[in-house]
Design an enzyme around this catalytic site. Structure first.
Site, PDB file in Angstrom:
ATOM      1  N   HIS A 131     123.567  17.049  31.718  1.00  0.00           N
ATOM      2  CA  HIS A 131     123.217  17.626  33.026  1.00  0.00           C
ATOM      3  C   HIS A 131     121.916  17.073  33.597  1.00  0.00           C
ATOM      4  O   HIS A 131     121.341  17.682  34.493  1.00  0.00           O
ATOM      5  CB  HIS A 131     123.156  19.165  32.913  1.00  0.00           C
ATOM      6  CG  HIS A 131     124.496  19.793  32.668  1.00  0.00           C
ATOM      7  ND1 HIS A 131     124.659  21.087  32.227  1.00  0.00           N
ATOM      8  CD2 HIS A 131     125.756  19.286  32.826  1.00  0.00           C
ATOM      9  CE1 HIS A 131     125.960  21.350  32.111  1.00  0.00           C
ATOM     10  NE2 HIS A 131     126.638  20.275  32.456  1.00  0.00           N
ATOM     11  N   GLY A 200     124.021  27.824  20.972  1.00  0.00           N
ATOM     12  CA  GLY A 200     123.240  28.365  22.084  1.00  0.00           C
ATOM     13  C   GLY A 200     123.820  28.095  23.454  1.00  0.00           C
ATOM     14  O   GLY A 200     123.068  27.955  24.415  1.00  0.00           O
TER      15      GLY A 200
END
Ligand code: BJW
Ligand code: ZN
Length: 259
Positions: A131, A200
């Site tokens: 990202h 996570g």
């Protein structure tokens, strides 16, 4: 690799067994998300505390939001850049860097959705940033990409020295494609892995979340590390539920002791 999922025998036993599978693996890939940086003091995106000034991430991280209100969007990113100056990798980041060190980078890939640079700061080398990065800016006019470390503050509304167009963070926003070379390599690493750690992340954002079924259908053992079950849990062989800053060091310490 052949592996039959067993009923959970408790966290300590599951960590031990997952660590043995990890030790025997030829190739390991990891997908991380915001939860891995939570213990460094960086807020996650969803769930409690996941809002920024009353906005959902989907309202500030889109090309339309930037067109509509670039000042608001830059305030969001400049605040996060400022915050980065004061944060450090936590034991979860260090454990993953150590795992790569033990195995060699040619047998390991760290695929991250995070844009905070903390995996590299911890010493990870084969890092695939799906990202983008808060430490880079991109010109919305000429497309020029430059490193701009968070210690180097940006104006409220930065513009390009070359073409005067607005600069934007070099981040992948909703409705934008991921960098093709990074995505292709990440999918190859997932498909090649014998063990795939997913740590996570809520695993709700695509295409990143697809890496889990890609790895699973290619035969990998899937190990989830999270505070809670997630969308990825349906693919999981081992679910290790607890803070990643505590679980990851235990998972990799077993490896160091095992050989
Ligand atoms: C802990 C912990 C501790 C906490 N220890 N764990 C409908 C269906 C399917 C897909 C779509 C759809 N509608 C639209 C889409 C596509 C869209 C998408 O996926 N949307 C869904 C949300 C529905 N995806 C896109 O738009 C992507 N692009 C795309 O598809 O392009 C197609 C295209 C092709 C060709 C041309 C044009 C387009 C792009 C996605 C970009 C995402 N970007 C963001 C923001 C930018 C980065 C930034 O500003 O920082 O990336 S969104 C945000 O979510 C950020 C994250 O990287 C990403 C993932 O979040 P993450 O990391 O999982 O965080 P959280 O908060 O969700 O979860 C934290 C987890 O940690 C939780 O599980 C906690 O329990 C856990 N935790 N403490 C362990 N101590
Ligand atoms: Zn420019």
């Amino acid at each position: 690799m052949q592996y039959q999922a067993e009923q959970s025998r408790g966290l300590a036993a599951d960590i031990e067994q997952a660590a043995q599978v990890l030790r025997d693996a030829d190739y390991v890939a990891v997908l991380t998300g915001a939860g891995v940086s939570a213990e460094s003091g960086i807020a996650t995106f969803r769930g409690a505390g996941g809002l920024w000034e009353g906005h959902r991430i989907e309202e500030v991280a889109t090309p339309h939001a930037f067109q509509r209100d670039p000042t608001l969007v830059w305030r969001f990113y400049n605040q996060r850049r400022t915050k980065l100056c004061a944060v450090k990798p936590n034991p979860g980041h260090h454990a993953l860097a150590q795992l790569e060190e033990q195995r060699g980078s040619e047998r390991f890939a760290l695929i991250t959705q995070n844009v905070d640079g903390l995996h590299r700061a911890a010493g990870s080398r084969h890092v695939l940033e799906l990202h983008g990065s808060l430490a880079r800016i991109r010109c919305s006019g000429c497309g020029q990409v430059d490193e701009r470390p968070p210690e180097d503050p940006l104006p409220d509304l930065p513009t390009c020295d070359e073409c005067r167009a607005l600069l934007r963070p070099d981040i992948v926003w909703f409705e934008e494609p991921l960098p093709e070379d990074v995505w292709t390599e990440a999918a190859e690493c997932a498909a090649r892995s014998d063990v795939f750690l997913v740590a996570g992340t809520s695993a709700v954002v695509y295409p990143a979340a697809r890496l889990v079924p890609i790895a699973k259908s290619a035969g990998a053992v899937i190990v989830e590390i999270n505070l809670t079950a997630t969308e990825a849990s349906q693919w999981v062989d081992f679910g290790l539920y607890g803070p990643s800053g505590q679980i990851l060091p235990r998972l990799t310490r077993w490896r160091a002791a095992g050989r």
